[in-house]
Design a protein around this motif. Structure first.
Motif, PDB file in Angstrom:
ATOM      1  N   VAL A  43       0.835  -1.200   0.000  1.00 41.13           N
ATOM      2  CA  VAL A  43       0.000   0.000   0.000  1.00 41.13           C
ATOM      3  C   VAL A  43       0.873   1.254   0.000  1.00 41.13           C
ATOM      4  CG1 VAL A  43      -1.729   1.296   1.292  1.00 41.13           C
ATOM      5  CG2 VAL A  43      -1.903  -1.189   1.123  1.00 41.13           C
ATOM      6  N   ALA A  44       1.965   1.251   0.772  1.00 37.03           N
ATOM      7  CA  ALA A  44       2.846   2.413   0.824  1.00 37.03           C
ATOM      8  C   ALA A  44       3.490   2.685  -0.529  1.00 37.03           C
ATOM      9  CB  ALA A  44       3.924   2.200   1.887  1.00 37.03           C
ATOM     10  N   LEU A  45       3.914   1.639  -1.221  1.00 38.88           N
ATOM     11  CA  LEU A  45       4.505   1.824  -2.541  1.00 38.88           C
ATOM     12  C   LEU A  45       3.490   2.400  -3.524  1.00 38.88           C
ATOM     13  CD1 LEU A  45       6.691  -1.403  -2.942  1.00 38.88           C
ATOM     14  CD2 LEU A  45       7.490   0.963  -2.763  1.00 38.88           C
ATOM     15  N   ALA A  46       2.243   1.953  -3.414  1.00 37.63           N
ATOM     16  CA  ALA A  46       1.200   2.502  -4.284  1.00 37.63           C
ATOM     17  C   ALA A  46       1.013   3.991  -4.019  1.00 37.63           C
ATOM     18  CB  ALA A  46      -0.114   1.752  -4.067  1.00 37.63           C
ATOM     19  N   ALA A  47       0.982   4.367  -2.746  1.00 38.95           N
ATOM     20  CA  ALA A  47       0.779   5.774  -2.394  1.00 38.95           C
ATOM     21  C   ALA A  47       1.957   6.637  -2.827  1.00 38.95           C
ATOM     22  CB  ALA A  47       0.550   5.902  -0.890  1.00 38.95           C
ATOM     23  N   VAL A  48       3.168   6.104  -2.724  1.00 44.44           N
ATOM     24  CA  VAL A  48       4.365   6.885  -3.016  1.00 44.44           C
ATOM     25  C   VAL A  48       4.689   6.903  -4.502  1.00 44.44           C
ATOM     26  CG1 VAL A  48       6.864   7.017  -2.646  1.00 44.44           C
ATOM     27  CG2 VAL A  48       5.345   6.497  -0.734  1.00 44.44           C
ATOM     28  N   LEU A  49       4.524   5.763  -5.178  1.00 45.64           N
ATOM     29  CA  LEU A  49       4.956   5.646  -6.563  1.00 45.64           C
ATOM     30  C   LEU A  49       3.814   5.689  -7.573  1.00 45.64           C
ATOM     31  CD1 LEU A  49       7.651   2.819  -6.206  1.00 45.64           C
ATOM     32  CD2 LEU A  49       8.014   5.294  -6.252  1.00 45.64           C
ATOM     33  N   ALA A  50       2.669   5.081  -7.249  1.00 47.35           N
ATOM     34  CA  ALA A  50       1.619   4.902  -8.249  1.00 47.35           C
ATOM     35  C   ALA A  50       0.694   6.113  -8.369  1.00 47.35           C
ATOM     36  CB  ALA A  50       0.804   3.653  -7.939  1.00 47.35           C
ATOM     37  N   PHE A  51       0.211   6.653  -7.260  1.00 42.83           N
ATOM     38  CA  PHE A  51      -0.703   7.804  -7.353  1.00 42.83           C
ATOM     39  C   PHE A  51      -0.468   8.821  -6.237  1.00 42.83           C
ATOM     40  CE2 PHE A  51      -2.786   3.807  -6.196  1.00 42.83           C
ATOM     41  CZ  PHE A  51      -3.137   4.017  -4.871  1.00 42.83           C
ATOM     42  N   PRO A  52       0.747   9.357  -6.097  1.00 43.26           N
ATOM     43  CA  PRO A  52       1.025  10.335  -5.032  1.00 43.26           C
ATOM     44  C   PRO A  52       0.349  11.680  -5.251  1.00 43.26           C
ATOM     45  CG  PRO A  52       2.911  10.146  -6.490  1.00 43.26           C
ATOM     46  CD  PRO A  52       1.948   9.070  -6.888  1.00 43.26           C
ATOM     47  N   ALA A  53      -0.013  12.002  -6.512  1.00 45.75           N
ATOM     48  CA  ALA A  53      -0.653  13.288  -6.775  1.00 45.75           C
ATOM     49  C   ALA A  53      -1.977  13.428  -6.044  1.00 45.75           C
ATOM     50  CB  ALA A  53      -0.883  13.472  -8.277  1.00 45.75           C
ATOM     51  N   PHE A  54      -2.569  12.299  -5.640  1.00 49.73           N
ATOM     52  CA  PHE A  54      -3.884  12.339  -4.999  1.00 49.73           C
ATOM     53  C   PHE A  54      -3.851  11.822  -3.558  1.00 49.73           C
ATOM     54  CE2 PHE A  54      -4.318  11.709  -9.571  1.00 49.73           C
ATOM     55  CZ  PHE A  54      -5.047  12.834  -9.909  1.00 49.73           C
ATOM     56  N   THR A  55      -2.645  11.553  -3.053  1.00 52.29           N
ATOM     57  CA  THR A  55      -2.523  11.067  -1.677  1.00 52.29           C
ATOM     58  C   THR A  55      -1.527  11.925  -0.898  1.00 52.29           C
ATOM     59  OG1 THR A  55      -0.901   9.438  -2.467  1.00 52.29           O
ATOM     60  CG2 THR A  55      -3.167   8.691  -2.220  1.00 52.29           C
ATOM     61  N   LEU A  56      -0.251  11.680  -1.119  1.00 53.01           N
ATOM     62  CA  LEU A  56       0.767  12.385  -0.355  1.00 53.01           C
ATOM     63  C   LEU A  56       0.842  13.865  -0.704  1.00 53.01           C
ATOM     64  CD1 LEU A  56       3.632   9.729  -0.363  1.00 53.01           C
ATOM     65  CD2 LEU A  56       1.780  10.048   1.272  1.00 53.01           C
ATOM     66  N   ARG A  57       0.665  14.203  -1.987  1.00 52.00           N
ATOM     67  CA  ARG A  57       0.757  15.607  -2.372  1.00 52.00           C
ATOM     68  C   ARG A  57      -0.304  16.474  -1.698  1.00 52.00           C
ATOM     69  NH1 ARG A  57      -1.682  19.225  -5.020  1.00 52.00           N
ATOM     70  NH2 ARG A  57      -3.345  17.763  -5.480  1.00 52.00           N
ATOM     71  N   PRO A  58      -1.599  16.143  -1.826  1.00 56.29           N
ATOM     72  CA  PRO A  58      -2.595  16.996  -1.157  1.00 56.29           C
ATOM     73  C   PRO A  58      -2.480  16.946   0.362  1.00 56.29           C
ATOM     74  CG  PRO A  58      -3.646  15.060  -2.130  1.00 56.29           C
ATOM     75  CD  PRO A  58      -2.253  15.093  -2.643  1.00 56.29           C
ATOM     76  N   TYR A  59      -2.093  15.790   0.909  1.00 59.02           N
ATOM     77  CA  TYR A  59      -1.896  15.721   2.362  1.00 59.02           C
ATOM     78  C   TYR A  59      -0.780  16.674   2.782  1.00 59.02           C
ATOM     79  CZ  TYR A  59      -1.244  13.767   7.035  1.00 59.02           C
ATOM     80  OH  TYR A  59      -1.127  13.615   8.400  1.00 59.02           O
ATOM     81  N   ALA A  60       0.327  16.670   2.023  1.00 61.96           N
ATOM     82  CA  ALA A  60       1.443  17.570   2.341  1.00 61.96           C
ATOM     83  C   ALA A  60       1.034  19.026   2.186  1.00 61.96           C
ATOM     84  CB  ALA A  60       2.634  17.245   1.440  1.00 61.96           C
ATOM     85  N   GLU A  61       0.214  19.328   1.173  1.00 57.30           N
ATOM     86  CA  GLU A  61      -0.266  20.704   0.986  1.00 57.30           C
ATOM     87  C   GLU A  61      -1.054  21.183   2.205  1.00 57.30           C
ATOM     88  OE1 GLU A  61      -2.445  21.759  -2.444  1.00 57.30           O
ATOM     89  OE2 GLU A  61      -0.982  20.930  -3.838  1.00 57.30           O
ATOM     90  N   LEU A  62      -1.970  20.344   2.665  1.00 63.39           N
ATOM     91  CA  LEU A  62      -2.771  20.730   3.824  1.00 63.39           C
ATOM     92  C   LEU A  62      -1.899  20.860   5.070  1.00 63.39           C
ATOM     93  CD1 LEU A  62      -5.948  18.508   3.269  1.00 63.39           C
ATOM     94  CD2 LEU A  62      -5.720  20.963   2.888  1.00 63.39           C
ATOM     95  N   ALA A  63      -0.905  19.990   5.207  1.00 69.72           N
ATOM     96  CA  ALA A  63       0.010  20.089   6.341  1.00 69.72           C
ATOM     97  C   ALA A  63       0.789  21.397   6.297  1.00 69.72           C
ATOM     98  CB  ALA A  63       0.961  18.898   6.352  1.00 69.72           C
TER      99      ALA A  63
END
Length: 551
Positions: free
Chosen positions: A381-401
């Motif tokens: 799951v972590a690899l999917a979030a980091v490599l497969a679709f980060p534009a919709f997971t880590l990126r917006p989360y980091a923006e809000l942070a």
């Protein structure tokens, strides 16, 4: 011996507290940023306006278009009656709904250990917070109730449950309330009933009684609104009239973003490295949701066949069965419109619990030790979030942070009549604040305001939030929410609604809406003729135009 037992309980409680704190921390980090982030122009707009119409005596489906169950509006109306009709109140309710989903996912996965529960809850938090912020839309409220309700019903069948009948009845009631939020969750409820039918046999009556009590509110609503308006609003409009104008390609396109709102979301605000283009990320994400659903089903089947008949093994097998049913039941939400919002709504359940399903599948093959299989599940799951679709997971989360820390804020507050809404375009904010005094001079309290697109033959989207800024004016149309194939269809009554208005605010913000569906087609031009024949332009700025009825 007693000392050892006390020490054991203390260790368990300590691990539970640490796990809960970790999940809450992941949820809390972007929260302040989310409270001041850009709102959904139509979605958050109508979730601010609809509850006020309820407080004014209007009935959903009968007096204004509402495509879901009425319970979310009643909840917000209650909150507004106590704390005031403010965006902060609406977003607090939305945050509570999201937190309900996150904590439910954590509770569902506790039989696999506190660390696993904390990790699954954290994944759910990322997916819950990022698609549309804290908007109190019915889906997440319904999901929170459904997850907690089915968990209580499942717990009632587990051997260590105290007061199983009360758990079963309470769970059934929460499931019924979930249907009052989103009647389309009936598929998920039916699948859960099928897989728990035997396990809850001694408590079926308690579950049924609770379920009936939970759905009573929507039966009362149907009696008040009328059967025909209720059926049209909750079933005919969203399933038949709306689908052609909102459906997106399945699977999503790999060369362009199909959803219009995604294309204008400026996904490159952060230079986030990713091996895949943004459209490909959406496509991969869609397949990840589908695969995660089938993994859940496969894990449930293998767990049921496994020879492990220990109490913990039986608990895990039953929870996997319900997880699979829930995942299958909500999958149509991702299929009917696979954009980032709908995929994230489903992922908050299906992908958040995928580590458990993957671990169970690995245990059925070679990696029989959970110390190996669970980390492997989280790694996938972590690899999917980091490599497969980060534009919709880590990126917006980091923006809000970042926004929580006061950095990178892009939202612009538009204020009028003591009310606030957050938009993403400075020109629109300036135009509305310039035209608002003109609206006040052209109207008196109780006059009727019409908000719509500049091109009234295409009602693909609308700035419903404008109604919220003028609490002394009544909406002139039942289409506070506007959708293609509904507001612009022949015979919708939109022309008569406009004719009843004293002033109209029309925006060109969404006139270039293009999606691969029927939303690009022009509908009835009757409302446009009413505008041309009966209304005079007062002022226009940056695509926002104020009209008044001609003398």
């Amino acid at each position: 011996m007693r000392a050892l037992l006390r020490r054991g309980h203390s260790d368990v409680n300590r691990r539970a507290a640490i796990g809960l704190a970790a999940t809450l921390a992941v949820f809390a980090v972007p929260l302040r940023g989310a409270f001041g982030d850009i709102g959904g122009a139509m979605e958050e707009g109508f979730m601010l306006v609809f509850p006020e119409r309820v407080l004014a005596g209007d009935v959903p489906n009968r007096d204004f278009l509402h495509l879901y169950g009425p319970a979310s509006l009643w909840t917000l109306a209650l909150a507004f009656s106590v704390f005031g009709a403010r965006i902060a109140v609406e977003r607090t309710v939305g945050a509570a709904q999201l937190l309900g989903v996150v904590l439910a996912v954590r509770s569902w996965t506790r039989p696999w250990g506190e660390a696993t529960a904390a990790g699954c809850g954290a994944i759910a938090a990322v997916f819950a917070l990022t698609p549309i912020g804290l908007v109190a839309l019915p889906w997440m409220g319904a999901m929170a109730l459904l997850l907690w309700g089915t968990l209580l019903v499942t717990r009632s069948a587990e051997g260590d449950a105290s007061s199983p009948a009360r758990l079963a009845g309470g769970g059934g009631c929460l499931v019924g309330l979930a249907l009052c939020y989103r009647p389309d969750l009936a598929l998920a409820v039916g699948l859960v009933a099928a897989v728990t039918w035997r396990a809850v046999a001694p408590r079926r009556r308690a579950v049924a009684t609770g379920l009936l009590a939970g759905v009573v509110p929507i039966l009362v609503h149907v009696a008040i609104a009328g059967p025909r308006p209720s059926i049209d609003g909750m079933f005919v409009d969203p399933v038949f009239r709306l689908r052609a104008g909102r459906h997106l390609p399945v699977p999503p396109s790999s060369d362009v973003l199909d959803g219009y709102l995604q294309r204008i979301a400026e996904l490159d605000v952060l230079d986030w490295p990713a091996p895949l283009t943004v459209p490909v990320q959406i496509r991969v994400w869609f397949f990840a949701v589908v695969v995660a659903t089938f993994l859940a089903i496969a894990a449930a089947v293998l767990a049921a066949r496994r020879a492990d008949r220990s109490p913990l093994g039986r608990v895990r097998a039953q929870r996997l069965a319900v997880l699979a049913a829930l995942s299958a039941g909500v999958l149509p939400q991702a299929v009917q419109r696979p954009d980032s919002t709908h995929l994230a709504w489903v992922s908050a359940l299906t992908i958040a619990m995928a580590p458990v399903a993957i671990a169970e599948l690995l245990q059925s093959t070679r990696a029989r030790d959970t110390r190996v299989s669970l980390p492997a599940g989280f790694a996938v799951v972590a690899l999917a979030a980091v490599l497969a679709f980060p534009a919709f997971t880590l990126r917006p989360y980091a923006e809000l942070a970042r926004q929580t820390l006061g950095r990178g804020r892009t939202a612009i507050a538009v204020e009028h009549s003591g009310r606030t809404f957050y938009v993403g375009r400075a020109d629109v904010a300036v135009a509305v604040e310039a035209l608002a005094p003109l609206v006040e001079r052209q109207t008196e309290s109780g006059d009727r305001l019409f908000v719509g697109p500049a091109d009234l033959t295409r009602t693909a989207y609308v700035d419903s939030w404008l109604y919220h800024l003028f609490p002394d004016l009544d909406p002139a149309t039942r289409y506070i929410e506007m959708d293609p194939g509904i507001a612009d269809r022949e015979g919708s009554g939109l022309d008569g609604d406009l004719a009843s208005a004293d002033v109209a605010l029309l925006t060109a913000t969404w006139d270039d809406w293009v999606e691969p569906n029927a939303s690009v087609e022009r509908g009835d031009d009757a409302a446009a003729r009413v505008l041309a024949e009966r209304f005079c332009l007062v002022a226009e700025q940056s695509g926002v135009a104020l009209y008044r009825k001609c003398a």
